[in-house]
Write an enzyme that holds these catalytic residues in place. Sequence first.
Site, PDB file in Angstrom:
ATOM      1  N   TYR A  65     -20.271  20.096  24.580  1.00 30.51           N
ATOM      2  CA  TYR A  65     -19.701  20.022  25.980  1.00 30.51           C
ATOM      3  C   TYR A  65     -19.270  20.951  26.427  1.00 30.51           C
ATOM      4  O   TYR A  65     -18.849  20.514  27.698  1.00 30.51           O
ATOM      5  CB  TYR A  65     -18.908  18.408  26.419  1.00 30.51           C
ATOM      6  N   LYS A  93     -23.528  15.824  10.522  1.00 29.19           N
ATOM      7  CA  LYS A  93     -25.400  15.381  10.394  1.00 29.19           C
ATOM      8  C   LYS A  93     -25.266  17.743   9.316  1.00 29.19           C
ATOM      9  O   LYS A  93     -26.509  18.347   9.771  1.00 29.19           O
ATOM     10  CB  LYS A  93     -25.763  15.859  11.729  1.00 29.19           C
ATOM     11  N   ASP A 126     -26.725   9.410  11.528  1.00 28.20           N
ATOM     12  CA  ASP A 126     -27.542   8.558  11.418  1.00 28.20           C
ATOM     13  C   ASP A 126     -26.960   7.314  10.993  1.00 28.20           C
ATOM     14  O   ASP A 126     -27.545   6.213  11.123  1.00 28.20           O
ATOM     15  CB  ASP A 126     -29.106   9.207  11.618  1.00 28.20           C
ATOM     16  N   ASP A 180     -18.832  10.337  20.850  1.00 25.44           N
ATOM     17  CA  ASP A 180     -19.349   9.728  22.000  1.00 25.44           C
ATOM     18  C   ASP A 180     -19.833   8.235  22.217  1.00 25.44           C
ATOM     19  O   ASP A 180     -19.379   7.231  22.441  1.00 25.44           O
ATOM     20  CB  ASP A 180     -19.931  10.655  23.313  1.00 25.44           C
ATOM     21  N   ASP A 190     -19.106   3.771  21.841  1.00 25.16           N
ATOM     22  CA  ASP A 190     -19.018   2.977  22.666  1.00 25.16           C
ATOM     23  C   ASP A 190     -19.863   1.984  21.950  1.00 25.16           C
ATOM     24  O   ASP A 190     -20.033   0.699  22.091  1.00 25.16           O
ATOM     25  CB  ASP A 190     -20.751   3.222  23.642  1.00 25.16           C
TER      26      ASP A 190
END
Length: 368
Positions: A142, A190, A222, A246, A250
Amino acid sequence: MTRFKITVLPGDGVGPEVCREAVRILHALSVFYGNEFRFQEKAIGGAAIRSHGTPLPQSTLDACLDSDAVFLGAVGTPEYDHLPPSERPEAGLLRLRTALGGFANLRPSVFFPALADCSPLQRSRVEGANVLIVRELLGGLYFSQPRGFDHDGNVASNTMRYSTAEIERIARIAFEQARQRRKKVTSVDKANVLETSQLWRRTVSRVARDYPDVALDHMFVDACAMHLISNPARFDVILTENLFGDILSDEAAAITGSMGMLASATIGGAVNIYEPVHGSAPDIAGRSLANPLGAIASAAMLLRHTANMPLEAADLEAAISQVLEEGHRTSDITSRGKSQALRTNEMGAFVEQAFVAMLDRRFSYHAV
Ligand code: NAD
């Protein structure tokens, strides 16, 4: 004597409605102990565009920088959707976060047995879930450079970059948090594909040596997404970088059954920010339908992380559980036909009552 200066930024939509209830609780505590907190209210977001012509007035920023903590409602209103992104209400919040410099976003997701009907997951899967996501907030995809479109706009790129120092400081926050909880950190990356993740894994493993009392495991993002849905109770603290955090936070939010239940804290900078996770909810704003429990739980985080009042923070969280156990509900957490929905301020009043009763009990216990 006042010990803590809190700048309150009610913002837009349901922001002022839920902020009022969180401040009511902190005010009750302040009165109980003799003026512990002083509040000053400032404008941000759409409300600030209306009053000052900008989403983050200098007077708001100055007040925040001069505070012990910032308490935010929410920003965003469809009225200003036509403005370019840099002038919209949300830009004010992004600027504030950058100016205050908090790099660690803490988002707890707790399963309340009383709300089992509201969770999209089966009770047997979510029973006992109590996860704290520690998300790195100022680095990664970001923020890193270079980024942008090429000259004809047909190719775009972003950069994921992390330094050892950035990883180390967020890792320390996660291990410190785990020490106050069930002493387990799951670091999510990852590393089978990304070099940033390999550095992340190596650095977190090194930092872990300073916390021998905390168990560390590593998980690919994942796999983590899958385990959060199938067995969320296996997690204590999840430590992860910006983009993964992020998305996963959620997903973890689904455990609670409503956006209105979720609290957050952004710490590590000059001044911590406490805010419910939800937005300004324009669809229900101004009708006293908003659930204030996420904002009130954010006030509990303020007690824990800024005011150093862990007992009172635990009391406030217990007060939230108690009102839910007693069957009190706002409309977002009402099971059809089971109970009548309360207004925002009525829910706040029930929590205040339960909280003050707990403080009273604690006080009388110490007095004898
Ligand atoms: P939202 O969180 O405002 O609403 C999503 C859904 O959840 C809506 O159906 C809403 O009614 C419900 N909801 C949210 N808070 C609730 C509460 N306390 N009680 C009961 N129900 C609640 O997200 P959105 O609709 O995507 O965004 C609306 C505006 O909020 C946009 O302008 C967005 O940019 C802004 N936003 C701000 C923040 C923030 O201030 N931190 C965060 C997210 C979105």
